[in-house]
Design an enzyme around this catalytic site. Structure first.
Site, PDB file in Angstrom:
ATOM      1  N   SER A 118      54.693  29.919  29.409  1.00 42.58           N
ATOM      2  CA  SER A 118      55.078  30.398  30.737  1.00 42.58           C
ATOM      3  C   SER A 118      53.932  31.080  31.464  1.00 42.58           C
ATOM      4  CB  SER A 118      56.235  31.394  30.585  1.00 42.58           C
ATOM      5  OG  SER A 118      56.512  32.045  31.795  1.00 42.58           O
ATOM      6  N   TYR A 141      59.654  39.269  28.295  1.00 38.41           N
ATOM      7  CA  TYR A 141      59.697  37.804  28.215  1.00 38.41           C
ATOM      8  C   TYR A 141      58.284  37.235  28.129  1.00 38.41           C
ATOM      9  CZ  TYR A 141      59.803  32.974  29.806  1.00 38.41           C
ATOM     10  OH  TYR A 141      59.589  31.626  29.911  1.00 38.41           O
ATOM     11  N   LYS A 145      56.309  35.312  24.858  1.00 38.97           N
ATOM     12  CA  LYS A 145      55.665  34.000  24.929  1.00 38.97           C
ATOM     13  C   LYS A 145      54.195  34.086  24.522  1.00 38.97           C
ATOM     14  CE  LYS A 145      58.754  30.971  26.417  1.00 38.97           C
ATOM     15  NZ  LYS A 145      59.050  29.697  25.728  1.00 38.97           N
TER      16      LYS A 145
END
Length: 327
Positions: A118, A141, A145
Site C-alpha cells: 500500500s 495499517y 504493511k
C-alpha cells in the site's frame, strides 16, 4: 500445462478482480479466504478453500494439496480509521497472518509471492512518490504493511523466496463486465460513499477534512482502476514465473484528484448533485498521495487503461446500481 496461483483474500474487492485477471491469463486459481470480509459469490474463478491465514496448519494442508507455483497475498485488514481505533487487530491479522503464510510456504516449498502492499507505507509526502521515497507510515495499517514488506524481503534473503511487492494507491472502480465489484460493510471508501450519496436521497456524503494544505483544502488521492491493478498483479506473477528477480513497484497514475473534485465528478455521472457536508478530519489520513509508476511501466510493461476518473466512476456506478437491484 497451466500454472496454479494460491490467492489469499481472493473473495474480497481487489483479490476477486485479480483472480479474474489470473484466470484470463491462463492460471489455475485457488482462493483461500475466511469470508470474514470477503464474499462467497465473488469467487467465480476456481476453487474456494475456507480458512484463516492465522491458522498455519490449515495453510500447510491447503498448500500441500494445491501445490501452487505462486501465492498472491491479499488477505489483510485495510481500513485506516479502523487501524487507528484497533491497532491490535491490524498487527495480529496483517503481520502475524503474513508470517503464518510465509512459514507455510517455507514448509511446503512454495517460493514465489506477489504481495498486495500500500501507499500507506509512505506516510506524508508532498512530492510525486517513487519507490525510493522514504517510508514513514502515520497509521497502524501502513505500519503493518511496511512490517510485512520487511518480513518478505528477509525471508527472501534467507530462504530463496522471490517476491514482487506492489504498493498501490487508491483502488477504485469495478469490473467493467460486472462480474465482481466493491462490497464493504461498513463502507469506508470515498467513491462508493459519494455514489451512495447520489443514489440515495437520505444519505449525505461526509467530506472528512477541508483544511488540508491542498488546492481546495480536501485530501488529494491517486485513484487507480481495480482492473488496472489486477493487470499489474498478473504481470507481476508472470515476471516471477519467468524467473524474474524480487522487486517493488508503485501502482498509480501520477495524477491526483481532491475529494471535492471527486464529488463533483460523481454529480456529473449521476446527473444530479451529491448531498455533501464538510466534516472533521479522519485521524491517520495524509493530505496528498500521488504515485510515480514509471518503474512498473518500464519493467512490467504496465500502463493503466481504465483509470481516468470518468471510467472509474461509471464502472462503479454500474456495479452499485446492480447491487441495489440484487437487493
Amino acid at each position: 500445462m497451466s500454472k496454479t496461483v494460491f490467492v489469499t483474500g481472493g473473495a474480497g474487492y481487489v483479490g476477486s478482480h485479480c483472480a479474474k485477471a489470473f484466470a484470463n491469463a491462463g492460471w489455475t486459481v485457488v482462493t483461500y479466504d475466511n469470508l470474514s470480509r470477503g464474499h462467497r459469490d465473488l469467487v467465480k474463478w476456481g476453487e474456494l478453500i475456507e480458512g484463516d491465514i492465522l491458522d498455519t496448519n490449515a495453510l500447510v494442508t491447503a498448500l500441500d494439496r494445491v501445490k501452487p507455483d505462486a501465492v498472491a497475498h491479499f488477505a489483510a485488514f485495510a481500513y485506516v480509521a479502523e487501524s487507528m481505533q484497533a491497532p491490535e487487530m491490524y498487527y495480529r491479522n496483517n503481520v502475524r497472518g503474513t508470517m503464518s503464510l510465509l512459514d507455510a510456504m517455507l514448509e511446503t516449498g512454495v517460493r514465489q509471492m506477489v504481495f498486495s502492499s500500500s501507499c500507506a507505507t509512505y506516510g506524508l509526502s508532498d512530492d510525486l512518490i517513487t519507490e525510493e521515497t522514504a517510508q514513514a507510515p502515520i497509521n497502524p495499517y501502513g505500519e503493518s504493511k511496511l512490517i510485512c514488506e520487511k518480513m518478505i524481503r528477509d525471508y527472501g534473503a534467507a530462504h530463496g523466496l522471490r517476491s514482487v511487492i506492489l504498493r498501490y494507491f487508491n483502488a477504485a472502480g469495478c469490473d467493467p463486465d460486472g462480474d465482481t465489484g466493491e462490497r464493504h460493510d461498513p463502507e469506508p471508501h470515498v467513491i462508493p460513499l459519494a455514489i451512495r450519496g447520489a443514489m440515495d436521497g437520505t444519505f449525505t456524503f461526509n467530506i472528512l477534512g477541508h483544511d488540508y494544505d491542498t488546492p481546495d483544502g480536501t485530501c488529494v488521492r491517486d485513484y487507480v482502476h481495480v482492473s488496472d491493478l489486477a493487470d499489474a498483479h498478473w504481470r507481476a506473477l508472470d515476471h516471477l514465473s519467468k524467473g524474474g528477480e524480487s522487486d517493488i513497484f508503485n501502482l498509480g497514475t501520477g495524477r491526483g484528484h481532491s475529494v471535492l473534485e471527486l464529488a463533483d465528478a460523481v454529480s456529473n455521472v449521476a446527473g444530479k448533485p451529491v448531498p455533501r457536508v464538510m466534516a472533521d478530519r479522519r485521524p491517520g489520513d495524509p493530505p496528498r498521495l500521488v504515485a510515480s509508476a514509471e518503474k512498473a511501466a518500464d519493467l512490467l510493461g504496465w500502463r493503466p487503461q481504465h483509470s481516468d476518473l470518468e471510467t472509474i466512476l461509471k464502472t462503479a456506478w454500474a456495479w452499485f446500481e446492480s447491487e441495489q437491484t440484487r437487493g
